[in-house]
Motif scaffolding. Structure first.
Motif, PDB file in Angstrom:
ATOM      1  N   UNK A 155       6.493  -0.405 -15.638  1.00 33.94           N
ATOM      2  CA  UNK A 155       5.375   0.438 -15.249  1.00 33.94           C
ATOM      3  C   UNK A 155       4.081  -0.300 -15.031  1.00 33.94           C
ATOM      4  N   UNK A 156       4.116  -1.643 -15.049  1.00 38.57           N
ATOM      5  CA  UNK A 156       2.883  -2.421 -14.931  1.00 38.57           C
ATOM      6  C   UNK A 156       2.640  -2.963 -13.532  1.00 38.57           C
ATOM      7  N   UNK A 157       3.521  -2.635 -12.586  1.00 36.49           N
ATOM      8  CA  UNK A 157       3.323  -3.016 -11.192  1.00 36.49           C
ATOM      9  C   UNK A 157       3.581  -1.790 -10.330  1.00 36.49           C
ATOM     10  N   UNK A 158       2.651  -1.488  -9.453  1.00 35.94           N
ATOM     11  CA  UNK A 158       2.836  -0.429  -8.478  1.00 35.94           C
ATOM     12  C   UNK A 158       3.068  -1.059  -7.114  1.00 35.94           C
ATOM     13  N   UNK A 159       4.085  -0.585  -6.403  1.00 35.85           N
ATOM     14  CA  UNK A 159       4.337  -1.008  -5.030  1.00 35.85           C
ATOM     15  C   UNK A 159       3.730   0.054  -4.124  1.00 35.85           C
ATOM     16  N   UNK A 160       2.985  -0.399  -3.128  1.00 40.70           N
ATOM     17  CA  UNK A 160       2.101   0.499  -2.396  1.00 40.70           C
ATOM     18  C   UNK A 160       2.290   0.415  -0.900  1.00 40.70           C
ATOM     19  N   UNK A 161       1.973   1.516  -0.259  1.00 42.14           N
ATOM     20  CA  UNK A 161       1.705   1.497   1.163  1.00 42.14           C
ATOM     21  C   UNK A 161       0.196   1.564   1.315  1.00 42.14           C
ATOM     22  N   UNK A 162      -0.358   0.691   2.114  1.00 42.19           N
ATOM     23  CA  UNK A 162      -1.810   0.584   2.263  1.00 42.19           C
ATOM     24  C   UNK A 162      -2.076   0.319   3.736  1.00 42.19           C
ATOM     25  N   UNK A 163      -2.393   1.370   4.469  1.00 36.82           N
ATOM     26  CA  UNK A 163      -2.462   1.226   5.912  1.00 36.82           C
ATOM     27  C   UNK A 163      -3.518   2.157   6.497  1.00 36.82           C
ATOM     28  N   UNK A 164      -3.696   2.049   7.796  1.00 31.54           N
ATOM     29  CA  UNK A 164      -4.630   2.912   8.516  1.00 31.54           C
ATOM     30  C   UNK A 164      -4.150   3.031   9.952  1.00 31.54           C
ATOM     31  N   UNK A 165      -4.832   3.871  10.716  1.00 32.60           N
ATOM     32  CA  UNK A 165      -4.429   4.102  12.103  1.00 32.60           C
ATOM     33  C   UNK A 165      -4.631   2.870  12.971  1.00 32.60           C
ATOM     34  N   UNK A 166      -5.427   1.914  12.510  1.00 30.75           N
ATOM     35  CA  UNK A 166      -5.717   0.722  13.319  1.00 30.75           C
ATOM     36  C   UNK A 166      -5.039  -0.537  12.785  1.00 30.75           C
ATOM     37  N   UNK A 167      -4.263  -0.398  11.707  1.00 28.33           N
ATOM     38  CA  UNK A 167      -3.658  -1.577  11.087  1.00 28.33           C
ATOM     39  C   UNK A 167      -2.151  -1.570  11.264  1.00 28.33           C
ATOM     40  N   UNK A 168      -1.594  -2.646  11.828  1.00 29.14           N
ATOM     41  CA  UNK A 168      -0.149  -2.768  11.988  1.00 29.14           C
ATOM     42  C   UNK A 168       0.504  -2.953  10.616  1.00 29.14           C
ATOM     43  N   UNK A 169       1.646  -2.311  10.438  1.00 27.48           N
ATOM     44  CA  UNK A 169       2.372  -2.425   9.169  1.00 27.48           C
ATOM     45  C   UNK A 169       3.165  -3.729   9.174  1.00 27.48           C
ATOM     46  N   UNK A 170       2.835  -4.626   8.256  1.00 23.98           N
ATOM     47  CA  UNK A 170       3.522  -5.926   8.167  1.00 23.98           C
ATOM     48  C   UNK A 170       4.313  -6.083   6.876  1.00 23.98           C
ATOM     49  N   UNK A 171       4.295  -5.070   6.039  1.00 26.04           N
ATOM     50  CA  UNK A 171       5.026  -5.162   4.777  1.00 26.04           C
ATOM     51  C   UNK A 171       4.518  -4.102   3.809  1.00 26.04           C
ATOM     52  N   UNK A 172       4.807  -4.314   2.538  1.00 27.99           N
ATOM     53  CA  UNK A 172       4.298  -3.416   1.502  1.00 27.99           C
ATOM     54  C   UNK A 172       3.330  -4.219   0.620  1.00 27.99           C
ATOM     55  N   UNK A 173       2.664  -3.532  -0.296  1.00 31.99           N
ATOM     56  CA  UNK A 173       1.671  -4.166  -1.166  1.00 31.99           C
ATOM     57  C   UNK A 173       2.064  -3.944  -2.620  1.00 31.99           C
ATOM     58  N   UNK A 174       1.461  -4.746  -3.507  1.00 30.59           N
ATOM     59  CA  UNK A 174       1.652  -4.505  -4.928  1.00 30.59           C
ATOM     60  C   UNK A 174       0.313  -4.656  -5.649  1.00 30.59           C
ATOM     61  N   UNK A 175       0.198  -3.952  -6.758  1.00 32.19           N
ATOM     62  CA  UNK A 175      -0.978  -4.016  -7.615  1.00 32.19           C
ATOM     63  C   UNK A 175      -0.499  -4.112  -9.056  1.00 32.19           C
ATOM     64  N   UNK A 176      -1.093  -5.022  -9.829  1.00 30.96           N
ATOM     65  CA  UNK A 176      -0.707  -5.232 -11.226  1.00 30.96           C
ATOM     66  C   UNK A 176      -1.727  -4.578 -12.163  1.00 30.96           C
TER      67      UNK A 176
END
Length: 436
Positions: free
Chosen positions: A108-129
């Motif tokens: 539970x100490x790492x969140x995997x995220x989608x972090x995007x916008x209408x102007x940003x190409x999706x190149x992968x996923x993100x993580x936050x600790x």
């Protein structure tokens, strides 16, 4: 509501027993979680105390009502026996774009995220600790080959070695399909691969979620037979292989309704959360306790040691066909299988369990233009000789039609019916592989 507004803005395993699941009456979470706006994508932390979800069109979202989605957080207060008022300031990574929690580590100490916008190409996923000071700024995990043409939604396994994507790619069968990416030994993510025609349809397949053992996939679709706009289905991974899945089953009531039902997830195989618009225009978060039931699931058929060492001496064999040995077939398919397709007495219809094996074979052979197949049908060994021969031919033809309908038109698929001459071969079609 169809799918979710969210990213339209942004852009036969070897188990003796499986688990069919049923559910108790669903409960809509209280107003501390749900609002008059759009709630979706619920994921519960492993310890069961924190619920992450997205909220759309809310005036308190970072950037305001007409920005993207924010991650909102509600904690469970055991003393008060309820979910506390949700807050989008408990995480520091919300911004004017769209964020969502699409996976949580086992601790539970790492969140995997989608972090995007209408102007940003999706190149992968993100993580936050999670640190003592709070959640860190999201860091990109690149995944090569993401080809999203609009809607995009992934799920990341807790041990961070499998990602299932919902996206419309160049090879999608209709709208959004499900794709899988596996992390290799070097820590690199493979290009997402389409999960095939058992899962994907001409409709949309969205909101994937994997069971803890990675054997069962849950997803929502409007392309499989369902009750309404979108229903939740599940499918089991066959042969420990990511290319072949059992025929999807509808979770049924009380999870599915005539409305939009999606973003299903499980915590500890005991409680389910999902989003549904059954009560109104926008989706809300619901939960249900799980009742487990044991049921038999297809068991992998292992080929006999002497299988395919010689070609049956029948009129259907051709002298110029060099048949593959059992070792060559095992190398072709990636594991040792019995590729004789069995039929019920008097029937020439392919049964669901056999269809899963046929999907597996079709996926393996589709790219091998150096390999062709001969289909030899056998009767039940009863009835008149004329009827037996016709039944054998119809069985072989049903397998041939299945392969052709699944993209093997350019292969030499020979369908030949034989009256039964071997008691051990009754009631089946034998698939023989030979070199082109």
């Amino acid at each position: 509501m169809v799918r979710s507004t969210f990213f339209l803005i942004a852009c036969l395993s070897m188990r003796a027993f499986g688990q069919d699941i049923s559910f108790q009456t669903v409960q809509k979470l209280p107003g501390t979680v749900n609002s008059e706006f759009e709630e979706s994508m619920p994921l519960l932390s492993p310890d069961g105390t924190t619920l992450y979800f997205t909220r759309f069109m809310h005036p308190s979202n970072i950037g305001g009502k007409y920005s993207g989605t924010d991650v909102w957080v509600s904690t469970f207060d055991a003393a008060r026996r309820g979910w506390q008022k949700s807050d989008n300031r408990k995480v520091s990574f919300n911004n004017r774009g769209s964020q969502a929690v699409v996976g949580i580590s086992a601790k539970g100490d790492v969140l995997y995220l989608l972090n995007t916008s209408s102007t940003k190409k999706v190149n992968g996923i993100y993580f936050s600790k999670l640190l003592s000071s709070g959640w860190t700024a999201p860091e990109l995990v690149p995944v090569e080959g993401i080809d999203s043409q609009g809607f995009f939604s992934p799920y990341v396994s807790p041990d961070f070695d499998v990602i299932i994507f919902s996206m419309k790619g160049a090879d999608s069968r209709g709208q959004e399909d499900l794709y899988v990416s596996i992390k290799n030994a070097n820590g690199q993510w493979g290009k997402p691969k389409n999960m095939g025609p058992t899962i994907n349809t001409s409709g949309f397949e969205i909101s994937p979620f994997l069971s803890a053992d990675k054997k069962r996939l849950y997803f929502s679709s409007d392309g499989h037979t369902g009750k309404g706009d979108a229903d939740v289905f599940y499918s089991d991974r066959m042969y420990d292989n990511w290319e072949t899945w059992s025929t999807p089953k509808n979770l049924g009531a009380p999870i599915n309704t005539k409305g939009f039902d999606a973003y299903f997830s499980l915590c500890g195989d005991s409680v389910a959360f999902f989003a549904s618009n059954r009560d109104g225009k926008f989706s809300d978060i619901y939960r249900s306790s799980v009742n487990k039931q044991k049921s038999v699931v297809p068991v992998q058929q292992t080929a006999p040691d002497n299988a395919y060492q010689s070609v049956p001496k029948t009129d259907s064999s051709k002298p110029n066909e060099v048949y593959l040995t059992s070792a060559e077939i095992q190398a072709l398919l990636g594991l040792k299988l019995d590729t004789r397709i069995k039929f019920s007495p008097g029937s020439f219809q392919v049964e669901d369990n056999s269809r899963e094996l046929l999907f597996f074979i079709a996926n393996k052979v589709a790219s091998r233009k150096d390999v062709a197949m001969r289909l030899v049908g056998y009767s039940d060994g009863t009835g008149s000789e004329g009827y037996g021969l016709e039944l054998a031919r119809m069985r072989a033809a049903s397998i041939r039609d299945f392969f052709i309908s699944n993209g093997l038109e350019y292969h030499t698929i020979v369908s030949q019916g034989n009256a039964d001459r071997n008691a051990s071969q009754t009631g089946l079609v034998e698939i023989l592989f030979y070199k082109r």
